[in-house]
Enzyme design. Structure first.
Site, PDB file in Angstrom:
ATOM      1  CE1 TYR A  53     -35.091  76.883  90.098  1.00  0.00           C
ATOM      2  CE2 TYR A  53     -33.688  75.539  88.712  1.00  0.00           C
ATOM      3  CZ  TYR A  53     -34.829  76.296  88.899  1.00  0.00           C
ATOM      4  OH  TYR A  53     -35.714  76.437  87.857  1.00  0.00           O
ATOM      5  CG  LEU A 194     -42.163  63.913  84.468  1.00  0.00           C
ATOM      6  CD1 LEU A 194     -41.106  63.237  85.337  1.00  0.00           C
ATOM      7  CD2 LEU A 194     -42.922  62.866  83.651  1.00  0.00           C
ATOM      8  CB  ILE A 233     -35.291  70.840  81.377  1.00  0.00           C
ATOM      9  CG1 ILE A 233     -36.404  71.910  81.516  1.00  0.00           C
ATOM     10  CG2 ILE A 233     -34.297  71.244  80.300  1.00  0.00           C
ATOM     11  CD1 ILE A 233     -35.912  73.238  82.076  1.00  0.00           C
ATOM     12  CE  LYS A 235     -34.750  67.011  91.471  1.00  0.00           C
ATOM     13  NZ  LYS A 235     -35.410  66.293  92.593  1.00  0.00           N
ATOM     14  NE  ARG A 241     -39.046  58.161  90.656  1.00  0.00           N
ATOM     15  CZ  ARG A 241     -39.659  58.838  91.621  1.00  0.00           C
ATOM     16  NH1 ARG A 241     -39.302  60.075  91.913  1.00  0.00           N
ATOM     17  NH2 ARG A 241     -40.644  58.282  92.294  1.00  0.00           N
TER      18      ARG A 241
END
Ligand SMILES: NC(=O)c1ccc[n+]([C@@H]2O[C@H](COP(=O)([O-])OP(=O)(O)OC[C@H]3O[C@@H](n4cnc5c(N)ncnc54)[C@H](OP(=O)(O)O)[C@@H]3O)[C@@H](O)[C@H]2O)c1
Length: 277
Positions: A53, A194, A233, A235, A241
């Site tokens: 990342y 999500l 997990i 993000k 949010r």
């Protein structure tokens, strides 16, 4: 916050924070550090990152966010499969420790199965554990056959977690991988709970969200951690949010909610290859 009773004897929060895409824009780095600090304040004390990342910059964001409260945080990071030879793993771990500005990684994962010999990766993981540089190790994107190969290795049974795609739209792991891992005490870490965003606006979730006075995103995340053995997990780089997502840690969906979600997102009826996105 609910906790997962891990076979290591530790308790892990069932909800953590992801960091994919963080560290890629210098101008946003300070805000990303702040949002991860907020996650810790909200008791999302497990942070997931990877050397991939932002080419190490997400790990640096995590290092800044946990400064001064390292002992309260469970850090998960991952190494590239092309670095996963014995020497490559040892070197990648040193780099990650530096980026994270810490002396140990709580859970070190092989990001996905690759061409480096798995036995070498596991040997390096075990060496790193002896050296105290990592506390536990695991894998990511390992399907049932990959897990069998791993578990056949002498130290394979020390695998403590498998991080995989799991959300309402991708329920394939429920057929075999999830029950198998649960039986062995291997934690499943659900990434993309999500579906990288769309589930937060899915109309099938709206009535349940209204009933509980929360948002569809909260429902989608609560669903992934409804069953034992799973840690999600999600993000976000947005503080509002983050607050919304954190509510999922304490939300319990009832039988009626779960039945309605099963109708909109049917469970698997046969084994399928592990989904990756
Ligand atoms: N092991 C692997 O191969 C692998 C693969 C993918 C991901 N992961 C890990 O899992 C973490 C989570 O997965 P993910 O990032 O792919 O997807 P995700 O958590 O399902 O979704 C993240 C996306 O949803 C948005 N979002 C977050 N909360 C929201 C809310 N309440 N309402 C509306 N939109 C919201 C975020 O945008 P904003 O940031 O703008 O809010 C972001 O675009 C990653 O960050 C990473 O740490 C691991």
């Amino acid at each position: 916050m609910r906790f997962l009773q891990w076979r290591t004897g530790e308790k892990l929060p069932v909800l953590g924070a992801g960091t994919w895409n963080m560290g890629e824009n210098e101008a946003r780095a300070d805000d990303e550090v702040e949002v991860l600090k907020l996650a810790l304040d909200l008791r999302l004390t497990l942070i997931d990152t990877a050397e991939m990342y932002g080419a190490g910059k997400a790990e640096k964001i995590v290092g800044r966010a946990v400064a001064g409260r390292r002992d309260d945080v469970f850090i998960v990071t991952k190494l590239y499969p092309h670095n996963a030879t014995f020497d490559g793993t040892m070197a990648a771990c040193e780099r990650s420790l530096q980026h994270l500005a810490t002396d140990r990684i709580d859970l070190y994962l092989l990001h996905w199965p690759g061409s480096s010999p798995l036995a070498e990766t596991v040997e390096a993981f075990e060496r790193l554990k002896e050296q105290g540089k990592i506390r536990h190790w695991g894998v990511s994107n390992f399907d049932t056959d990959d897990m069998e190969e791993l578990l056949a290795l002498p130290a394979g049974r020390n695998c403590a977690a498998n991080q995989v795609l799991y959300n309402l739209g991708q329920r394939g792991i429920e057929w075999q991988l999830l029950p198998d891992c649960r039986k062995r005490g291997i934690a499943i870490m659900a990434y993309s709970p999500l579906a990288q965003g769309p589930l937060a606006a899915h109309r099938a979730l709206a009535p349940i969200a209204r009933k509980h006075g929360v948002t569809p995103a909260t429902i989608a995340i609560a669903w992934t951690i409804r069953a034992p053995g799973v840690i999600a997990i999600p993000k976000t780089s947005d503080p509002e949010r983050m607050r919304e997502n954190a509510v999922a840690a304490d939300l319990v969906l009832d039988r009626e909610d779960l039945a309605s979600l099963d109708r909109a997102f049917p469970p698997p009826t046969r084994k399928r290859p592990l989904a990756l996105n």
